[in-house]
Design an enzyme around this catalytic site. Structure first.
Site, PDB file in Angstrom:
ATOM      1  NE  ARG A 219      -1.633   0.810   4.318  1.00 38.57           N
ATOM      2  CZ  ARG A 219      -2.472   0.737   5.359  1.00 38.57           C
ATOM      3  NH1 ARG A 219      -2.847  -0.428   5.838  1.00 38.57           N
ATOM      4  NH2 ARG A 219      -2.936   1.834   5.901  1.00 38.57           N
ATOM      5  CG  HIS A 220       3.144   2.441   2.677  1.00 38.34           C
ATOM      6  ND1 HIS A 220       2.855   1.383   3.505  1.00 38.34           N
ATOM      7  CD2 HIS A 220       2.607   3.546   3.265  1.00 38.34           C
ATOM      8  CE1 HIS A 220       2.171   1.827   4.563  1.00 38.34           C
ATOM      9  NE2 HIS A 220       2.003   3.125   4.429  1.00 38.34           N
ATOM     10  CB  SER A 361      -5.838  11.261   6.591  1.00 38.26           C
ATOM     11  OG  SER A 361      -5.507  10.098   7.250  1.00 38.26           O
ATOM     12  NE  ARG A 409      -2.331   3.625   0.663  1.00 34.85           N
ATOM     13  CZ  ARG A 409      -2.006   3.867   1.917  1.00 34.85           C
ATOM     14  NH1 ARG A 409      -2.950   4.093   2.815  1.00 34.85           N
ATOM     15  NH2 ARG A 409      -0.754   3.901   2.274  1.00 34.85           N
TER      16      ARG A 409
HETATM   17  P1  ATP Z   1      -0.613   5.042   6.056  1.00 37.57           P
HETATM   18  O1  ATP Z   1      -1.144   4.970   7.466  1.00 37.57           O
HETATM   19  O2  ATP Z   1      -1.260   4.072   5.120  1.00 37.57           O
HETATM   20  O3  ATP Z   1       0.905   4.988   6.010  1.00 37.57           O
HETATM   21  P2  ATP Z   1      -0.760   7.898   6.273  1.00 37.57           P
HETATM   22  O4  ATP Z   1      -1.589   7.957   7.516  1.00 37.57           O
HETATM   23  O5  ATP Z   1       0.697   8.186   6.366  1.00 37.57           O
HETATM   24  O6  ATP Z   1      -1.016   6.487   5.511  1.00 37.57           O
HETATM   25  P3  ATP Z   1      -1.650  10.381   5.227  1.00 37.57           P
HETATM   26  O7  ATP Z   1      -0.396  11.067   5.501  1.00 37.57           O
HETATM   27  O8  ATP Z   1      -2.821  10.690   6.061  1.00 37.57           O
HETATM   28  O9  ATP Z   1      -1.430   8.818   5.183  1.00 37.57           O
HETATM   29  O10 ATP Z   1      -1.980  10.611   3.661  1.00 37.57           O
HETATM   30  C1  ATP Z   1      -3.292  10.664   3.120  1.00 37.57           C
HETATM   31  C2  ATP Z   1      -3.483   9.578   2.086  1.00 37.57           C
HETATM   32  O11 ATP Z   1      -2.392   9.536   1.174  1.00 37.57           O
HETATM   33  C3  ATP Z   1      -3.519   8.154   2.635  1.00 37.57           C
HETATM   34  O12 ATP Z   1      -4.776   7.846   3.145  1.00 37.57           O
HETATM   35  C4  ATP Z   1      -3.172   7.343   1.417  1.00 37.57           C
HETATM   36  O13 ATP Z   1      -4.252   7.199   0.517  1.00 37.57           O
HETATM   37  C5  ATP Z   1      -2.130   8.203   0.751  1.00 37.57           C
HETATM   38  N1  ATP Z   1      -0.782   7.790   1.152  1.00 37.57           N
HETATM   39  C6  ATP Z   1      -0.126   8.105   2.274  1.00 37.57           C
HETATM   40  N2  ATP Z   1       1.101   7.576   2.306  1.00 37.57           N
HETATM   41  C7  ATP Z   1       1.233   6.896   1.147  1.00 37.57           C
HETATM   42  C8  ATP Z   1       2.291   6.150   0.578  1.00 37.57           C
HETATM   43  N3  ATP Z   1       3.464   6.008   1.185  1.00 37.57           N
HETATM   44  N4  ATP Z   1       2.083   5.588  -0.645  1.00 37.57           N
HETATM   45  C9  ATP Z   1       0.912   5.753  -1.288  1.00 37.57           C
HETATM   46  N5  ATP Z   1      -0.118   6.452  -0.804  1.00 37.57           N
HETATM   47  C10 ATP Z   1       0.022   7.020   0.394  1.00 37.57           C
END
Ligand code: ATP
Length: 435
Positions: A219-220, A361, A409
Protein backbone atom coordinates in the site's frame (compact mmCIF):
# COMPACT_ATOMS: atom_id res chain seq x y z
CA UNK A 1 -3.72 9.56 -52.43
CA UNK A 2 -5.25 10.73 -49.13
CA UNK A 3 -2.36 11.54 -46.72
CA UNK A 4 -4.34 13.06 -43.89
CA UNK A 5 -4.63 10.60 -41.00
CA UNK A 6 -7.95 8.86 -40.36
CA UNK A 7 -8.67 7.32 -36.93
CA UNK A 8 -10.44 4.00 -36.36
CA UNK A 9 -13.43 5.78 -34.81
CA UNK A 10 -13.99 7.87 -37.98
CA UNK A 11 -14.46 4.89 -40.34
CA UNK A 12 -18.29 4.64 -40.13
CA UNK A 13 -18.57 7.99 -41.94
CA UNK A 14 -16.07 7.07 -44.64
CA UNK A 15 -17.39 3.84 -46.21
CA UNK A 16 -16.25 3.57 -49.83
CA UNK A 17 -13.57 6.23 -49.39
CA UNK A 18 -9.80 6.01 -49.64
CA UNK A 19 -8.14 6.59 -46.24
CA UNK A 20 -4.74 6.55 -44.54
CA UNK A 21 -4.67 4.77 -41.17
CA UNK A 22 -1.65 4.98 -38.84
CA UNK A 23 -1.09 2.65 -35.92
CA UNK A 24 0.38 -0.46 -34.35
CA UNK A 25 0.04 -4.09 -35.50
CA UNK A 26 -1.41 -6.18 -32.67
CA UNK A 27 -2.37 -9.34 -34.53
CA UNK A 28 -1.79 -11.08 -37.87
CA UNK A 29 -3.92 -13.93 -39.22
CA UNK A 30 -3.61 -15.87 -42.44
CA UNK A 31 -6.75 -17.57 -43.71
CA UNK A 32 -5.75 -19.51 -46.86
CA UNK A 33 -4.09 -16.90 -49.03
CA UNK A 34 -5.80 -13.96 -47.31
CA UNK A 35 -3.87 -11.95 -44.73
CA UNK A 36 -5.65 -9.99 -41.97
CA UNK A 37 -3.92 -7.52 -39.69
CA UNK A 38 -5.40 -5.76 -36.63
CA UNK A 39 -4.15 -2.21 -36.29
CA UNK A 40 -4.74 -0.08 -33.19
CA UNK A 41 -4.65 3.66 -32.82
CA UNK A 42 -5.69 5.82 -29.87
CA UNK A 43 -9.35 5.55 -30.83
CA UNK A 44 -9.70 1.81 -31.40
CA UNK A 45 -8.90 -1.27 -33.45
CA UNK A 46 -9.32 -1.79 -37.22
CA UNK A 47 -9.10 -4.94 -39.29
CA UNK A 48 -6.99 -4.61 -42.45
CA UNK A 49 -7.16 -6.93 -45.40
CA UNK A 50 -3.75 -6.80 -47.08
CA UNK A 51 -3.59 -6.63 -50.88
CA UNK A 52 -1.04 -8.73 -52.82
CA UNK A 53 1.39 -5.82 -53.10
CA UNK A 54 1.58 -5.28 -49.32
CA UNK A 55 4.38 -6.88 -47.25
CA UNK A 56 3.41 -8.92 -44.17
CA UNK A 57 4.46 -6.68 -41.25
CA UNK A 58 5.99 -7.86 -37.97
CA UNK A 59 3.87 -7.85 -34.83
CA UNK A 60 4.05 -4.52 -32.99
CA UNK A 61 5.37 -2.67 -36.02
CA UNK A 62 4.02 0.78 -36.78
CA UNK A 63 2.34 1.22 -40.14
CA UNK A 64 0.86 3.79 -42.47
CA UNK A 65 -1.84 1.91 -44.38
CA UNK A 66 -3.65 3.09 -47.47
CA UNK A 67 -6.91 1.55 -48.67
CA UNK A 68 -10.66 1.72 -49.06
CA UNK A 69 -13.15 1.48 -46.17
CA UNK A 70 -15.64 -1.42 -46.47
CA UNK A 71 -18.33 -2.69 -44.17
CA UNK A 72 -17.61 -6.19 -42.88
CA UNK A 73 -19.79 -8.55 -40.89
CA UNK A 74 -16.67 -10.50 -39.86
CA UNK A 75 -14.69 -7.68 -38.23
CA UNK A 76 -15.48 -6.70 -34.62
CA UNK A 77 -15.98 -3.02 -35.47
CA UNK A 78 -18.16 -3.80 -38.50
CA UNK A 79 -15.64 -2.16 -40.88
CA UNK A 80 -12.35 -3.10 -42.48
CA UNK A 81 -9.83 -1.55 -44.83
CA UNK A 82 -8.89 -3.17 -48.10
CA UNK A 83 -5.28 -2.06 -48.27
CA UNK A 84 -3.31 -1.60 -51.46
CA UNK A 85 -0.28 -0.01 -49.84
CA UNK A 86 1.46 -0.42 -46.48
CA UNK A 87 4.51 1.52 -45.26
CA UNK A 88 6.42 0.17 -42.25
CA UNK A 89 7.37 3.28 -40.26
CA UNK A 90 9.09 1.48 -37.36
CA UNK A 91 9.40 -2.10 -36.18
CA UNK A 92 10.93 -4.00 -33.24
CA UNK A 93 14.50 -3.97 -34.55
CA UNK A 94 16.37 -5.89 -31.90
CA UNK A 95 15.66 -9.33 -33.26
CA UNK A 96 13.38 -10.19 -30.40
CA UNK A 97 9.70 -10.49 -31.13
CA UNK A 98 7.76 -9.24 -28.13
CA UNK A 99 4.17 -9.06 -27.07
CA UNK A 100 3.17 -6.41 -24.50
CA UNK A 101 0.18 -8.55 -23.51
CA UNK A 102 2.59 -11.30 -22.39
CA UNK A 103 4.90 -8.93 -20.51
CA UNK A 104 1.82 -7.68 -18.73
CA UNK A 105 0.13 -11.05 -18.29
CA UNK A 106 -2.15 -11.35 -15.23
CA UNK A 107 -0.21 -12.11 -12.04
CA UNK A 108 -0.34 -15.82 -11.47
CA UNK A 109 1.88 -18.59 -10.19
CA UNK A 110 4.56 -19.49 -12.72
CA UNK A 111 4.05 -16.26 -14.70
CA UNK A 112 6.30 -13.19 -14.60
CA UNK A 113 6.34 -11.58 -11.13
CA UNK A 114 5.09 -8.04 -10.58
CA UNK A 115 8.71 -6.89 -10.19
CA UNK A 116 9.65 -8.48 -13.55
CA UNK A 117 6.71 -6.76 -15.15
CA UNK A 118 7.64 -3.42 -13.60
CA UNK A 119 11.20 -3.80 -14.91
CA UNK A 120 9.70 -3.74 -18.42
CA UNK A 121 6.96 -1.21 -17.74
CA UNK A 122 8.13 0.97 -20.63
CA UNK A 123 6.98 -1.88 -22.92
CA UNK A 124 4.16 -3.44 -20.89
CA UNK A 125 2.37 -0.10 -20.85
CA UNK A 126 1.61 -0.81 -24.52
CA UNK A 127 -0.70 -3.64 -23.44
CA UNK A 128 -4.50 -3.35 -23.35
CA UNK A 129 -4.63 -3.74 -19.57
CA UNK A 130 -2.09 -0.97 -18.96
CA UNK A 131 -3.85 1.34 -21.38
CA UNK A 132 -7.09 0.72 -19.48
CA UNK A 133 -5.49 1.45 -16.09
CA UNK A 134 -3.81 4.61 -17.37
CA UNK A 135 -7.02 5.85 -18.95
CA UNK A 136 -8.98 5.15 -15.77
CA UNK A 137 -6.42 7.04 -13.62
CA UNK A 138 -6.69 9.96 -15.99
CA UNK A 139 -10.49 9.89 -15.79
CA UNK A 140 -10.33 9.77 -11.98
CA UNK A 141 -8.29 12.99 -12.03
CA UNK A 142 -10.68 14.52 -14.56
CA UNK A 143 -13.76 13.53 -12.53
CA UNK A 144 -12.25 14.82 -9.28
CA UNK A 145 -11.42 18.17 -10.90
CA UNK A 146 -14.88 18.51 -12.48
CA UNK A 147 -16.68 17.65 -9.26
CA UNK A 148 -14.60 20.01 -7.14
CA UNK A 149 -14.96 22.86 -9.62
CA UNK A 150 -18.73 22.32 -9.57
CA UNK A 151 -18.53 22.94 -5.80
CA UNK A 152 -16.59 26.22 -6.31
CA UNK A 153 -13.11 24.81 -5.62
CA UNK A 154 -10.13 26.39 -7.38
CA UNK A 155 -7.25 24.19 -8.51
CA UNK A 156 -3.86 25.26 -7.19
CA UNK A 157 -0.25 24.09 -7.54
CA UNK A 158 2.05 24.44 -4.55
CA UNK A 159 5.85 24.11 -4.23
CA UNK A 160 7.37 20.67 -3.94
CA UNK A 161 10.64 22.11 -2.63
CA UNK A 162 9.96 23.19 0.92
CA UNK A 163 11.92 24.25 3.96
CA UNK A 164 9.64 22.64 6.56
CA UNK A 165 7.14 19.85 6.53
CA UNK A 166 3.61 19.41 7.80
CA UNK A 167 4.97 16.87 10.28
CA UNK A 168 8.00 18.96 11.23
CA UNK A 169 10.70 17.49 8.96
CA UNK A 170 10.42 13.78 9.72
CA UNK A 171 9.69 11.48 6.80
CA UNK A 172 11.11 13.89 4.22
CA UNK A 173 13.74 13.53 1.53
CA UNK A 174 16.54 16.05 1.78
CA UNK A 175 17.55 18.05 -1.28
CA UNK A 176 20.69 20.12 -1.65
CA UNK A 177 19.38 23.50 -2.79
CA UNK A 178 22.34 25.76 -3.67
CA UNK A 179 24.00 26.24 -0.26
CA UNK A 180 20.93 25.24 1.74
CA UNK A 181 19.19 22.04 2.70
CA UNK A 182 15.58 21.76 1.55
CA UNK A 183 13.05 18.92 1.50
CA UNK A 184 10.73 17.31 -1.02
CA UNK A 185 7.18 18.08 0.04
CA UNK A 186 5.45 15.28 1.96
CA UNK A 187 2.08 17.08 1.82
CA UNK A 188 0.68 20.41 0.59
CA UNK A 189 -1.04 20.75 3.98
CA UNK A 190 0.42 24.10 5.05
CA UNK A 191 -0.11 25.71 1.64
CA UNK A 192 -3.64 24.44 1.16
CA UNK A 193 -4.61 25.75 4.59
CA UNK A 194 -3.00 29.08 3.71
CA UNK A 195 -5.21 29.19 0.61
CA UNK A 196 -8.38 28.17 2.47
CA UNK A 197 -7.69 31.24 4.63
CA UNK A 198 -7.74 33.44 1.49
CA UNK A 199 -10.94 34.84 -0.02
CA UNK A 200 -10.94 31.91 -2.47
CA UNK A 201 -11.97 29.71 0.51
CA UNK A 202 -12.01 26.41 -1.43
CA UNK A 203 -8.96 24.88 -3.08
CA UNK A 204 -7.67 21.55 -4.30
CA UNK A 205 -4.38 20.23 -5.61
CA UNK A 206 -3.52 17.04 -7.49
CA UNK A 207 0.24 16.70 -7.34
CA UNK A 208 3.22 14.53 -6.34
CA UNK A 209 3.82 13.76 -2.68
CA UNK A 210 7.13 12.35 -1.44
CA UNK A 211 7.48 10.17 1.65
CA UNK A 212 10.83 9.15 3.13
CA UNK A 213 9.46 5.94 4.62
CA UNK A 214 11.25 2.60 4.57
CA UNK A 215 8.10 0.66 3.80
CA UNK A 216 7.94 -2.49 1.73
CA UNK A 217 4.18 -3.03 1.68
CA UNK A 218 1.46 -3.44 -0.92
CA UNK A 219 0.00 0.00 0.00
CA UNK A 220 3.01 2.33 0.16
CA UNK A 221 5.07 4.14 -2.49
CA UNK A 222 7.77 6.73 -1.86
CA UNK A 223 6.31 9.05 -4.47
CA UNK A 224 2.55 9.11 -5.00
CA UNK A 225 -0.08 11.52 -6.27
CA UNK A 226 -2.01 13.37 -3.61
CA UNK A 227 -5.57 14.56 -4.21
CA UNK A 228 -5.73 17.30 -1.58
CA UNK A 229 -8.84 19.28 -0.75
CA UNK A 230 -9.31 22.12 1.74
CA UNK A 231 -12.22 24.48 2.35
CA UNK A 232 -13.31 27.24 4.73
CA UNK A 233 -16.48 27.28 6.83
CA UNK A 234 -17.37 23.57 6.81
CA UNK A 235 -20.44 22.78 8.86
CA UNK A 236 -18.54 20.55 11.30
CA UNK A 237 -16.52 17.39 10.75
CA UNK A 238 -19.53 15.67 9.12
CA UNK A 239 -19.51 18.23 6.31
CA UNK A 240 -15.86 17.47 5.52
CA UNK A 241 -16.58 13.74 5.50
CA UNK A 242 -19.65 14.27 3.31
CA UNK A 243 -17.65 16.34 0.83
CA UNK A 244 -15.24 13.43 0.43
CA UNK A 245 -18.04 10.89 0.05
CA UNK A 246 -19.71 13.10 -2.60
CA UNK A 247 -16.38 13.32 -4.41
CA UNK A 248 -15.93 9.53 -4.38
CA UNK A 249 -19.48 9.07 -5.66
CA UNK A 250 -18.84 11.51 -8.50
CA UNK A 251 -15.65 9.66 -9.47
CA UNK A 252 -17.47 6.33 -9.41
CA UNK A 253 -20.32 7.64 -11.57
CA UNK A 254 -17.93 9.19 -14.05
CA UNK A 255 -16.03 5.91 -14.45
CA UNK A 256 -19.24 3.95 -14.93
CA UNK A 257 -20.33 6.35 -17.64
CA UNK A 258 -17.03 6.88 -19.41
CA UNK A 259 -14.84 3.83 -18.82
CA UNK A 260 -17.21 0.87 -19.11
CA UNK A 261 -15.11 -0.95 -21.71
CA UNK A 262 -11.89 -0.45 -19.69
CA UNK A 263 -13.59 -1.68 -16.49
CA UNK A 264 -14.97 -4.67 -18.34
CA UNK A 265 -11.58 -5.48 -19.85
CA UNK A 266 -9.97 -5.42 -16.40
CA UNK A 267 -12.86 -7.37 -14.86
CA UNK A 268 -13.14 -4.61 -12.25
CA UNK A 269 -16.19 -4.16 -10.08
CA UNK A 270 -16.30 -0.67 -8.57
CA UNK A 271 -16.84 -0.48 -4.79
CA UNK A 272 -20.26 0.06 -3.30
CA UNK A 273 -20.28 3.46 -1.60
CA UNK A 274 -23.89 3.45 -0.39
CA UNK A 275 -24.66 3.27 3.29
CA UNK A 276 -21.11 3.99 4.54
CA UNK A 277 -21.03 3.44 8.34
CA UNK A 278 -19.24 5.96 10.58
CA UNK A 279 -17.72 5.04 13.94
CA UNK A 280 -15.50 6.89 16.38
CA UNK A 281 -12.15 5.22 16.99
CA UNK A 282 -13.35 4.20 20.45
CA UNK A 283 -16.46 2.57 18.98
CA UNK A 284 -14.36 0.85 16.31
CA UNK A 285 -11.96 -0.54 18.93
CA UNK A 286 -14.83 -1.75 21.05
CA UNK A 287 -16.30 -3.51 18.04
CA UNK A 288 -12.95 -5.14 17.31
CA UNK A 289 -11.93 -6.16 20.82
CA UNK A 290 -15.20 -6.22 22.78
CA UNK A 291 -13.51 -3.90 25.31
CA UNK A 292 -14.44 -0.27 25.93
CA UNK A 293 -11.35 1.99 25.73
CA UNK A 294 -10.92 3.90 28.99
CA UNK A 295 -8.91 6.85 30.30
CA UNK A 296 -6.36 4.35 31.61
CA UNK A 297 -6.23 2.38 28.37
CA UNK A 298 -7.07 4.81 25.55
CA UNK A 299 -7.61 3.48 22.04
CA UNK A 300 -4.55 3.49 19.80
CA UNK A 301 -4.42 3.97 16.00
CA UNK A 302 -5.82 1.10 13.93
CA UNK A 303 -3.42 -1.59 12.76
CA UNK A 304 -3.60 -2.75 9.12
CA UNK A 305 -5.28 -5.99 10.32
CA UNK A 306 -7.90 -3.95 12.21
CA UNK A 307 -8.57 -1.82 9.13
CA UNK A 308 -9.22 -5.03 7.22
CA UNK A 309 -11.59 -6.36 9.89
CA UNK A 310 -13.56 -3.13 10.06
CA UNK A 311 -14.02 -3.12 6.28
CA UNK A 312 -15.19 -6.71 6.42
CA UNK A 313 -17.68 -5.74 9.12
CA UNK A 314 -18.95 -2.78 7.05
CA UNK A 315 -19.38 -5.07 4.07
CA UNK A 316 -21.24 -7.75 6.03
CA UNK A 317 -23.38 -5.40 8.10
CA UNK A 318 -24.07 -2.50 5.72
CA UNK A 319 -23.14 -3.93 2.30
CA UNK A 320 -20.70 -1.01 2.01
CA UNK A 321 -17.10 -1.30 0.78
CA UNK A 322 -16.10 1.77 2.79
CA UNK A 323 -16.17 2.84 6.43
CA UNK A 324 -15.29 6.13 8.13
CA UNK A 325 -13.47 6.09 11.46
CA UNK A 326 -13.25 9.43 13.25
CA UNK A 327 -12.04 11.18 16.42
CA UNK A 328 -8.49 9.81 16.65
CA UNK A 329 -6.24 10.71 19.61
CA UNK A 330 -4.77 14.20 19.33
CA UNK A 331 -1.45 12.70 20.44
CA UNK A 332 -1.08 10.47 17.38
CA UNK A 333 -2.48 12.90 14.79
CA UNK A 334 -0.70 15.96 13.33
CA UNK A 335 -0.61 19.30 15.18
CA UNK A 336 -2.81 21.09 12.64
CA UNK A 337 -5.91 19.10 13.66
CA UNK A 338 -8.46 20.78 15.89
CA UNK A 339 -9.05 19.12 19.28
CA UNK A 340 -12.67 18.68 20.45
CA UNK A 341 -13.61 21.46 22.85
CA UNK A 342 -15.13 19.02 25.37
CA UNK A 343 -12.41 16.38 24.94
CA UNK A 344 -9.03 17.86 23.96
CA UNK A 345 -7.42 14.42 23.91
CA UNK A 346 -9.41 13.64 20.78
CA UNK A 347 -8.87 15.39 17.44
CA UNK A 348 -11.56 16.28 14.90
CA UNK A 349 -10.05 13.83 12.46
CA UNK A 350 -11.18 10.94 10.27
CA UNK A 351 -9.88 8.24 7.98
CA UNK A 352 -11.91 6.69 5.20
CA UNK A 353 -11.10 3.01 4.76
CA UNK A 354 -11.91 1.31 1.49
CA UNK A 355 -11.76 -2.41 0.78
CA UNK A 356 -9.49 -3.10 3.73
CA UNK A 357 -7.10 -0.13 3.58
CA UNK A 358 -7.00 3.54 4.65
CA UNK A 359 -7.61 5.56 1.53
CA UNK A 360 -7.71 9.07 2.93
CA UNK A 361 -7.26 11.19 6.04
CA UNK A 362 -8.92 14.44 6.91
CA UNK A 363 -10.37 16.63 9.59
CA UNK A 364 -11.14 20.07 10.94
CA UNK A 365 -7.97 22.18 11.19
CA UNK A 366 -6.78 24.55 13.88
CA UNK A 367 -7.53 28.16 12.93
CA UNK A 368 -6.87 29.74 16.32
CA UNK A 369 -3.20 30.86 16.82
CA UNK A 370 -3.26 30.02 20.54
CA UNK A 371 -4.48 26.48 19.92
CA UNK A 372 -1.86 26.12 17.21
CA UNK A 373 0.90 27.18 19.59
CA UNK A 374 -0.42 24.79 22.25
CA UNK A 375 -0.55 21.88 19.77
CA UNK A 376 2.97 22.57 18.48
CA UNK A 377 4.39 22.75 22.00
CA UNK A 378 2.61 19.54 22.98
CA UNK A 379 4.42 17.79 20.12
CA UNK A 380 7.78 19.35 21.02
CA UNK A 381 7.75 21.54 17.88
CA UNK A 382 8.76 25.21 17.67
CA UNK A 383 6.44 27.81 16.10
CA UNK A 384 9.53 29.52 14.70
CA UNK A 385 10.36 26.42 12.61
CA UNK A 386 7.19 26.91 10.56
CA UNK A 387 8.14 30.15 8.82
CA UNK A 388 5.16 32.02 7.38
CA UNK A 389 2.57 29.46 8.56
CA UNK A 390 1.76 30.81 12.08
CA UNK A 391 1.09 34.25 10.58
CA UNK A 392 -1.78 32.79 8.53
CA UNK A 393 -3.61 32.42 11.86
CA UNK A 394 -2.22 35.46 13.65
CA UNK A 395 -3.65 37.63 10.87
CA UNK A 396 -7.11 35.99 11.09
CA UNK A 397 -8.19 32.69 9.55
CA UNK A 398 -11.68 31.21 9.11
CA UNK A 399 -12.57 27.76 10.43
CA UNK A 400 -11.62 25.22 7.77
CA UNK A 401 -11.16 21.54 7.06
CA UNK A 402 -10.21 19.12 4.35
CA UNK A 403 -8.77 15.78 3.40
CA UNK A 404 -6.09 14.06 1.34
CA UNK A 405 -6.60 10.99 -0.84
CA UNK A 406 -3.81 8.94 -2.42
CA UNK A 407 -4.62 8.64 -6.13
CA UNK A 408 -2.82 5.31 -6.62
CA UNK A 409 -4.48 3.83 -3.54
CA UNK A 410 -7.86 4.96 -4.83
CA UNK A 411 -7.24 3.40 -8.25
CA UNK A 412 -5.86 0.24 -6.59
CA UNK A 413 -8.96 -0.18 -4.44
CA UNK A 414 -11.49 0.90 -7.08
CA UNK A 415 -10.04 -1.69 -9.48
CA UNK A 416 -9.53 -4.34 -6.81
CA UNK A 417 -5.75 -4.75 -7.19
CA UNK A 418 -3.71 -6.53 -4.52
CA UNK A 419 -0.76 -4.17 -4.83
CA UNK A 420 -0.61 -0.38 -5.20
CA UNK A 421 2.20 -0.82 -7.75
CA UNK A 422 -0.36 -2.24 -10.20
CA UNK A 423 -2.14 1.12 -10.12
CA UNK A 424 0.96 3.29 -10.58
CA UNK A 425 2.35 4.22 -13.99
CA UNK A 426 6.04 4.54 -13.07
CA UNK A 427 6.71 3.20 -9.59
CA UNK A 428 9.03 4.92 -7.14
CA UNK A 429 9.59 2.79 -4.07
CA UNK A 430 12.59 2.00 -1.92
CA UNK A 431 14.09 -0.31 -4.53
CA UNK A 432 12.74 1.09 -7.78
CA UNK A 433 13.96 4.19 -9.57
CA UNK A 434 13.53 2.96 -13.16
CA UNK A 435 11.84 2.95 -15.58
P1 ATP B 1 -0.61 5.04 6.06
O1 ATP B 1 -1.14 4.97 7.47
O2 ATP B 1 -1.26 4.07 5.12
O3 ATP B 1 0.91 4.99 6.01
P2 ATP B 1 -0.76 7.90 6.27
O4 ATP B 1 -1.59 7.96 7.52
O5 ATP B 1 0.70 8.19 6.37
O6 ATP B 1 -1.02 6.49 5.51
P3 ATP B 1 -1.65 10.38 5.23
O7 ATP B 1 -0.40 11.07 5.50
O8 ATP B 1 -2.82 10.69 6.06
O9 ATP B 1 -1.43 8.82 5.18
O10 ATP B 1 -1.98 10.61 3.66
C1 ATP B 1 -3.29 10.66 3.12
C2 ATP B 1 -3.48 9.58 2.09
O11 ATP B 1 -2.39 9.54 1.17
C3 ATP B 1 -3.52 8.15 2.63
O12 ATP B 1 -4.78 7.85 3.14
C4 ATP B 1 -3.17 7.34 1.42
O13 ATP B 1 -4.25 7.20 0.52
C5 ATP B 1 -2.13 8.20 0.75
N1 ATP B 1 -0.78 7.79 1.15
C6 ATP B 1 -0.13 8.11 2.27
N2 ATP B 1 1.10 7.58 2.31
C7 ATP B 1 1.23 6.90 1.15
C8 ATP B 1 2.29 6.15 0.58
N3 ATP B 1 3.46 6.01 1.18
N4 ATP B 1 2.08 5.59 -0.64
C9 ATP B 1 0.91 5.75 -1.29
N5 ATP B 1 -0.12 6.45 -0.80
C10 ATP B 1 0.02 7.02 0.39
Amino acid sequence: MRQERTLAKQLPCLVGEEVCLKGRVVSIREVGTVRFVDLVDRSGRTQLLLGDACPTPALQSLLNCYGVVKTSSKSLSGYEIHCHKVLVIAAPGIGESYNPEEINSPLKEGGPSLENQLDRKHLSLRSSAQQSITRISSEVIHAAGSFLRSRDFVEIKTPKLVSAGAEGGSGMFEVKYFDKLMYLSQSPQLFKQTMAASPLERVFEIAPVFRFEKHATSRHLNEFTGVDVEFAYPDGLEAVIQMEIDLLYAIREHLLQNCSSELEYLGAKLPNLDNIPMLSLDEAKELLTGEKPSRRKPAKELTPAEEKHLCQWARETYGSDAIVVHSYPAATRPFYLMPYEDNPRRSMSFDLLLRGVEMSSGGIRVHDPDVLEFNLKRKGLETSDFGFYPEVFQYGCPPHGGFGIGLERLVQKFLGFENIREACLFVRDRQRLAP
